[in-house]
Design an enzyme around this catalytic site. Sequence first.
Site, PDB file in Angstrom:
ATOM      1  N   LYS A   1       0.838  -1.210   0.000  1.00 29.42           N
ATOM      2  CA  LYS A   1       0.000   0.000   0.000  1.00 29.42           C
ATOM      3  C   LYS A   1       0.868   1.254   0.000  1.00 29.42           C
ATOM      4  CE  LYS A   1      -4.407  -1.082   0.091  1.00 29.42           C
ATOM      5  NZ  LYS A   1      -5.282  -0.753  -1.012  1.00 29.42           N
TER       6      LYS A   1
ATOM      7  N   LYS B   1     -12.192  -8.425  -8.248  1.00 29.14           N
ATOM      8  CA  LYS B   1     -12.602  -7.030  -8.461  1.00 29.14           C
ATOM      9  C   LYS B   1     -11.472  -6.259  -9.108  1.00 29.14           C
ATOM     10  CE  LYS B   1     -14.153  -6.588  -4.445  1.00 29.14           C
ATOM     11  NZ  LYS B   1     -15.080  -7.247  -3.608  1.00 29.14           N
TER      12      LYS B   1
ATOM     13  N   LYS C   1      -7.524 -15.827 -11.997  1.00 27.24           N
ATOM     14  CA  LYS C   1      -8.402 -15.500 -10.870  1.00 27.24           C
ATOM     15  C   LYS C   1      -9.431 -14.444 -11.256  1.00 27.24           C
ATOM     16  CE  LYS C   1      -8.325 -13.662  -6.152  1.00 27.24           C
ATOM     17  NZ  LYS C   1      -8.659 -12.241  -6.146  1.00 27.24           N
TER      18      LYS C   1
END
Length: 328
Positions: free
Chosen positions: A111, A197, A194
């Site tokens: 992040k 989102k 996969k």
Amino acid sequence: MEKVISGIRPTGNLHLGNYFGAVKSFVKMQEEYNCMFFIADWHSLTTHPTPENIRRSARTIMSEYLACGIDPEKAPIYVQSDVKEVLELYLYLNMNAYLGELERVTSFKEKARTQPDNVNAGLLTYPTLMAADILVHKADKVPVGKDQEQNMEMARLFARRFNRIYGVEYFKEPQSYHFTKEAVKVPGLDGSGKMGKSEGNAIYLCDDEATIKKKVMRAVTDAGPTMLNQEKPEPIRNLFTIMELVSDKQTYDYFNDQYNNMAIRYGDMKKQLAADINAFCAPIRERIWQYQSDDAYLLQVAQMGAERARESAAKTLKEVREIIGFRA
Ligand code: ADP
Ligand code: TRP
């Protein structure tokens, strides 16, 4: 009965991957364990969503969980921010969490790299908040994917450390619960391994028929097999994997035989797959719509969930305060 706690960040709608990879197993687990499901809205603040976004997401997840078959009488569904006890435990755990170990967490480092302008303290202490979510109920098991393993290790570390510092055997170490046989990794229709989102290749439980059809018809295929019984390359295997989940066995076998005989017509297979995904999603989708439009019921579910969660959390906090030396 063993306690199971599961949290989900409210980052959008549920897709087929979430369903077959997790939610379907939750529906089964609620019969076998003392389950609680919560929506981690405080965690979502680490990326600064708008107030409207937060309000909408909690309602969305709640409607979708209900539509998938989670029964709030058996397994309470609550919103994290309704249980303030979690914050107090988060504070206590933070006092015994060290900068060095928090900085080493992979998801923090990632992040920090992807949002360099917003490396906030909430992001750094994400694992302590998650540990508080779990320890506040003294949960035995936590169903999580592989990506959460490090957070789970931190939760166990914080539990052990608390016990050591205060010389008690209070918190037990929560175990990760991996869905074994029943959970399936749902691949993407874009040839990727996969559905997700962030991968931008998801079919959502709330997608309407036309959207499902559009997404399936766009699925990546190849020029077709050139040998009898040829092994399927990934994009084709993906189509079959999804078909195995939503279609009946006869349909699957038919297209599988067609492939093996080199007679497959991908257009036909996709049409069938789109119809079967739609047939699978339609009843869930209808229930999602029903719940979404029933504010009173959603509120009732959230209140019921919050009450049950607070009851369990308040007991823990009373004991924790005593252990630490505060008035209980
Ligand atoms: P996304 O990858 O779409 O962001 P999340 O991280 O919100 O999904 O997923 C929440 C949970 O749903 C995961 O921990 C995992 O159990 C399950 N899940 C998500 N995508 C898949 C998938 N393609 N196959 C199987 N399970 C999945
Ligand atoms: N970190 C989890 C995720 O990203 C969500 C989460 C927050 C969670 N608190 C939790 C999961 C407690 C299980 C238990 O998926």
